[in-house]
Motif scaffolding. Structure first.
Motif, PDB file in Angstrom:
ATOM      1  N   ILE A 309       0.851  -1.188   0.000  1.00 53.64           N
ATOM      2  CA  ILE A 309       0.000   0.000   0.000  1.00 53.64           C
ATOM      3  C   ILE A 309       0.886   1.236   0.000  1.00 53.64           C
ATOM      4  O   ILE A 309       1.775   1.394   0.843  1.00 53.64           O
ATOM      5  CB  ILE A 309      -0.944  -0.004   1.209  1.00 53.64           C
ATOM      6  CG1 ILE A 309      -1.843  -1.231   1.107  1.00 53.64           C
ATOM      7  CG2 ILE A 309      -1.787   1.269   1.257  1.00 53.64           C
ATOM      8  CD1 ILE A 309      -2.750  -1.446   2.270  1.00 53.64           C
ATOM      9  N   GLU A 310       0.648   2.107  -0.962  1.00 55.53           N
ATOM     10  CA  GLU A 310       1.489   3.306  -1.092  1.00 55.53           C
ATOM     11  C   GLU A 310       0.645   4.508  -1.478  1.00 55.53           C
ATOM     12  O   GLU A 310      -0.400   4.361  -2.118  1.00 55.53           O
ATOM     13  CB  GLU A 310       2.551   3.110  -2.187  1.00 55.53           C
ATOM     14  CG  GLU A 310       3.517   1.983  -1.927  1.00 55.53           C
ATOM     15  CD  GLU A 310       4.532   1.849  -3.060  1.00 55.53           C
ATOM     16  OE1 GLU A 310       5.399   2.730  -3.185  1.00 55.53           O
ATOM     17  OE2 GLU A 310       4.441   0.878  -3.822  1.00 55.53           O
ATOM     18  N   LEU A 311       1.138   5.672  -1.147  1.00 53.34           N
ATOM     19  CA  LEU A 311       0.513   6.918  -1.581  1.00 53.34           C
ATOM     20  C   LEU A 311       1.195   7.357  -2.889  1.00 53.34           C
ATOM     21  O   LEU A 311       1.767   8.436  -3.000  1.00 53.34           O
ATOM     22  CB  LEU A 311       0.633   7.984  -0.486  1.00 53.34           C
ATOM     23  CG  LEU A 311      -0.479   9.026  -0.412  1.00 53.34           C
ATOM     24  CD1 LEU A 311      -1.864   8.403  -0.485  1.00 53.34           C
ATOM     25  CD2 LEU A 311      -0.352   9.850   0.848  1.00 53.34           C
ATOM     26  N   ASN A 312       1.187   6.451  -3.841  1.00 54.57           N
ATOM     27  CA  ASN A 312       1.649   6.693  -5.206  1.00 54.57           C
ATOM     28  C   ASN A 312       1.019   5.588  -6.042  1.00 54.57           C
ATOM     29  O   ASN A 312       0.289   4.750  -5.520  1.00 54.57           O
ATOM     30  CB  ASN A 312       3.184   6.690  -5.287  1.00 54.57           C
ATOM     31  CG  ASN A 312       3.775   5.371  -4.821  1.00 54.57           C
ATOM     32  OD1 ASN A 312       3.319   4.298  -5.202  1.00 54.57           O
ATOM     33  ND2 ASN A 312       4.789   5.447  -3.974  1.00 54.57           N
ATOM     34  N   THR A 313       1.326   5.567  -7.326  1.00 60.63           N
ATOM     35  CA  THR A 313       0.642   4.581  -8.177  1.00 60.63           C
ATOM     36  C   THR A 313       1.459   3.301  -8.356  1.00 60.63           C
ATOM     37  O   THR A 313       1.169   2.499  -9.241  1.00 60.63           O
ATOM     38  CB  THR A 313       0.283   5.189  -9.554  1.00 60.63           C
ATOM     39  OG1 THR A 313       1.479   5.762 -10.112  1.00 60.63           O
ATOM     40  CG2 THR A 313      -0.763   6.273  -9.415  1.00 60.63           C
ATOM     41  N   GLY A 314       2.477   3.110  -7.499  1.00 60.82           N
ATOM     42  CA  GLY A 314       3.189   1.839  -7.509  1.00 60.82           C
ATOM     43  C   GLY A 314       4.692   1.992  -7.683  1.00 60.82           C
ATOM     44  O   GLY A 314       5.192   1.996  -8.806  1.00 60.82           O
ATOM     45  N   GLN A 315       5.411   2.143  -6.574  1.00 61.48           N
ATOM     46  CA  GLN A 315       6.862   2.287  -6.643  1.00 61.48           C
ATOM     47  C   GLN A 315       7.550   1.223  -5.777  1.00 61.48           C
ATOM     48  O   GLN A 315       8.238   0.345  -6.278  1.00 61.48           O
ATOM     49  CB  GLN A 315       7.274   3.715  -6.259  1.00 61.48           C
ATOM     50  CG  GLN A 315       6.674   4.766  -7.212  1.00 61.48           C
ATOM     51  CD  GLN A 315       7.270   6.151  -7.080  1.00 61.48           C
ATOM     52  OE1 GLN A 315       8.322   6.348  -6.494  1.00 61.48           O
ATOM     53  NE2 GLN A 315       6.586   7.147  -7.637  1.00 61.48           N
ATOM     54  N   MET A 316       7.322   1.269  -4.431  1.00 61.34           N
ATOM     55  CA  MET A 316       7.962   0.278  -3.569  1.00 61.34           C
ATOM     56  C   MET A 316       7.525  -1.137  -3.926  1.00 61.34           C
ATOM     57  O   MET A 316       8.264  -2.098  -3.666  1.00 61.34           O
ATOM     58  CB  MET A 316       7.633   0.573  -2.100  1.00 61.34           C
ATOM     59  CG  MET A 316       8.312  -0.387  -1.120  1.00 61.34           C
ATOM     60  SD  MET A 316       7.970   0.007   0.598  1.00 61.34           S
ATOM     61  CE  MET A 316       6.234  -0.388   0.698  1.00 61.34           C
ATOM     62  N   VAL A 317       6.345  -1.273  -4.523  1.00 63.78           N
ATOM     63  CA  VAL A 317       5.845  -2.599  -4.893  1.00 63.78           C
ATOM     64  C   VAL A 317       6.872  -3.345  -5.753  1.00 63.78           C
ATOM     65  O   VAL A 317       6.995  -4.565  -5.683  1.00 63.78           O
ATOM     66  CB  VAL A 317       4.466  -2.494  -5.610  1.00 63.78           C
ATOM     67  CG1 VAL A 317       4.553  -1.700  -6.899  1.00 63.78           C
ATOM     68  CG2 VAL A 317       3.875  -3.869  -5.848  1.00 63.78           C
ATOM     69  N   GLU A 318       7.669  -2.610  -6.521  1.00 60.92           N
ATOM     70  CA  GLU A 318       8.689  -3.261  -7.351  1.00 60.92           C
ATOM     71  C   GLU A 318       9.748  -3.926  -6.470  1.00 60.92           C
ATOM     72  O   GLU A 318      10.223  -5.020  -6.774  1.00 60.92           O
ATOM     73  CB  GLU A 318       9.343  -2.235  -8.287  1.00 60.92           C
ATOM     74  CG  GLU A 318       8.369  -1.726  -9.340  1.00 60.92           C
ATOM     75  CD  GLU A 318       9.029  -0.866 -10.404  1.00 60.92           C
ATOM     76  OE1 GLU A 318      10.275  -0.722 -10.361  1.00 60.92           O
ATOM     77  OE2 GLU A 318       8.298  -0.339 -11.260  1.00 60.92           O
ATOM     78  N   ASP A 319      10.128  -3.264  -5.394  1.00 58.62           N
ATOM     79  CA  ASP A 319      11.125  -3.852  -4.488  1.00 58.62           C
ATOM     80  C   ASP A 319      10.563  -5.068  -3.760  1.00 58.62           C
ATOM     81  O   ASP A 319      11.285  -6.023  -3.482  1.00 58.62           O
ATOM     82  CB  ASP A 319      11.598  -2.804  -3.464  1.00 58.62           C
ATOM     83  CG  ASP A 319      12.572  -1.822  -4.096  1.00 58.62           C
ATOM     84  OD1 ASP A 319      13.255  -2.193  -5.071  1.00 58.62           O
ATOM     85  OD2 ASP A 319      12.646  -0.671  -3.613  1.00 58.62           O
TER      86      ASP A 319
END
Lengths: 355, 184
Positions: A309-319
């Motif tokens: 869950i992030e306040l963006n459209t998907g960044q940490m999800v890659e890690d």
């Protein structure tokens, strides 16, 4: 955190940005260079008042580019120095951060991020995750990234940031947002021992010794290759300083991964769904680089569903996807920077991924 | 113990100040607490709000989607926050500025308080926020009135300390109003 650190100065209700500034002072930082931008102005405001009283120096530079290069110069003398800004200003600083990494100079850079791209807005955002963790500037380098989620962590992690910067001779970034910057919570401020390692490399006058050279330009045959391998080994060593918070991993059927302010929102959401009988865990990365890949990998061998869950459209999800064991389902729920996530909303998302 | 409250009104009504006082008092009573101001591009005459969470346990989210209670000081805030209040929740409404008929939820407890009028009767209409806080603390008992009074010198800048006695009077007025109201 903060264990072994001495008598408590007592409790006060403090704004996150101010706690961060207090942490810098208690870490022995006496030099600040910066240029104003919302939502981090409480940091320079506090330091402009307090640093001169402590024999330090506060300089409002003519730009963010000047600020980071002043930090570079101060760091070269072995003095603890910092700057703070927000998204657009941090973008301007990337060249200087790259030079600091290349020259192996410690320093603390604070990003209380805005919602971009461009000027964006001042609302909470986690849109700068890539910029922070992927370097942001040119060249094959990394910065350590710390993501506080409370006022106490704004303070503790700032002290930690200065220690890590010196330990690795590398820039450290603190990545926050308007929530952790503007909210108030009780803060326990301690009297820290300033643990500063000897800095034989610093430029403090070469009388009676060989000259020190701090540079990022390597033109000799094989010199740069050797230098970048050395930096790489340093980034690998940073894994020993991975920090994260883990909750309910033992009996979890689904594990949420969220950082910073969203990590807290997720924590409440998890309490809500636990009450309804859905065992859910939480991994909150505190260091975003180095990323807590090991705990995620180990957990994913038992828990098949992860929800980022992030306040963006998907960044940490890659890690997270790079960290999990084969066959793990990594779900994602995000909102563009500038919007807000509530615990009720996150709880619904968790349930919809479990049923 | 867990309670959260959204306090909302016009800029200048002092909603952030009473949020700070409540948070500080709760901290002094040994509770965990978070205070979150609304944050955005604000303008004079616009609406402003803050969220205070008080708990004996560690607090997760400082952001609350559906509050357990709300102090509403103007009409735009009623329109925005009334639908979000949890069923069974509490709404303290400033009926000096909002028609109580506009509060439409049958599943929450609505307490009408003419906050500005009461404050005016006490000599200063600007202290409607203190009336609200006094009433809220009396109703919820989330902290003691004594702790709120003790919080003033810590929360207010020193140049305003001379105003503390009149603020305390308005606070006590709100508390007494709620005590009497409770009997109705």
């Amino acid at each position: 955190m903060g264990k072994g650190r001495i008598e408590e100065k007592g409790l006060d209700l403090v704004k996150g940005n101010e706690a961060l500034a207090m942490g810098a002072i208690d870490a022995g930082c006496r030099l600040y260079f910066g240029y104003p931008i919302t939502p981090q102005n409480d940091i320079p405001e506090y330091l402009s008042k307090h640093l001169p009283l402590l024999g330090g120096e506060f300089i409002q530079a003519e730009s963010e580019i000047a600020s980071i290069n002043m930090v570079l110069g101060a760091a070269a003398t072995g003095t603890r120095a910092m700057t703070s800004s927000s998204g657009p200003g941090i973008s301007l600083m990337q060249e200087g951060i790259s030079y600091m990494a290349g020259s192996e100079l410690p320093g603390v850079i604070v990003n209380i991020s805005r919602s971009g791209p461009g000027l964006g807005g001042i609302a909470p955002s986690q849109g700068d995750y890539f910029q922070a963790t992927r370097g942001g500037g040119h060249g094959d380098y990394r910065v350590l990234v710390l993501a506080p989620s409370s006022v106490q962590e704004m303070y503790d992690l700032t002290i930690k940031a200065f220690e890590l910067a010196d330990k690795y001779r590398n820039p450290v970034m603190i990545l926050g947002d308007a929530i952790v910057g503007q909210m108030k919570e009780p803060l326990v401020r301690r009297t820290p021992e300033v643990r500063e390692p000897p800095k034989e490399w610093a430029l403090r006058g070469a009388k009676g010794r060989e000259k020190n050279v701090l540079k990022s330009l390597y033109l000799g045959e094989g010199e740069l290759t050797q230098h970048v391998w050395k930096l790489h080994q340093k980034y690998e060593r940073m894994k020993e300083d991975v920090l994260y918070e883990a909750i309910n991993l033992q009996d979890a059927r689904l594990v949420v991964v969220a950082f910073g302010s969203v990590g807290r929102v997720a924590r409440t959401a998890i309490e809500m769904v636990q009450k309804e009988g859905y065992p859910t865990g939480l991994i909150r990365p505190i260091t975003l680089f180095p990323f807590p890949e090991e705990v995620i990998w180990e957990t994913s061998k038992r828990v098949r569903d992860f929800l980022v869950i992030e306040l963006n459209t998907g960044q940490m999800v890659e890690d997270v996807k790079l960290s999990v064991a084969e066959g793990t389902r990594v779900h994602f729920y995000g909102k563009p920077p500038g919007s807000m996530l509530t615990p009720e909303e996150v709880a619904e998302v968790i349930l919809s991924n479990m049923k | 113990m867990y309670l959260n409250v959204i306090i909302a009104g016009f800029g200048g009504q002092g909603v952030l100040l009473i949020g700070n006082l409540l948070a500080y008092a709760a901290m002094q009573e040994g509770q965990n607490v978070t205070y979150m101001p609304s944050y955005g591009v604000e303008m004079r005459g616009g609406t402003v709000n803050c969220t205070v969470v008080i708990s004996s346990e560690q607090i997760g989210s400082p952001v609350v989607g559906r509050p357990l209670s709300a102090i509403i000081m103007n009409q735009p805030s009623l329109e925005r926050f009334e639908p979000r209040i949890m069923p069974g929740g509490l709404l303290l409404l400033n009926t000096s500025l909002v028609d109580p008929k506009l509060a439409s939820r049958p599943d929450i407890e609505v307490i009408s308080i003419p906050m500005n009028k009461l404050a005016e009767g006490n000599g200063d209409p600007k202290l409607a926020n203190m009336v609200a806080l006094g009433a809220y603390v009396e109703k919820t008992k989330v902290v003691s009135l004594k702790s709120i009074i003790a919080a003033f010198p810590h929360v207010l800048a020193e140049r305003y300390h001379s105003l503390i006695p009149t603020n305390v009077e308005a606070l006590q007025l709100g508390s007494r109003y709620m005590k009497d109201y409770g009997g109705k």
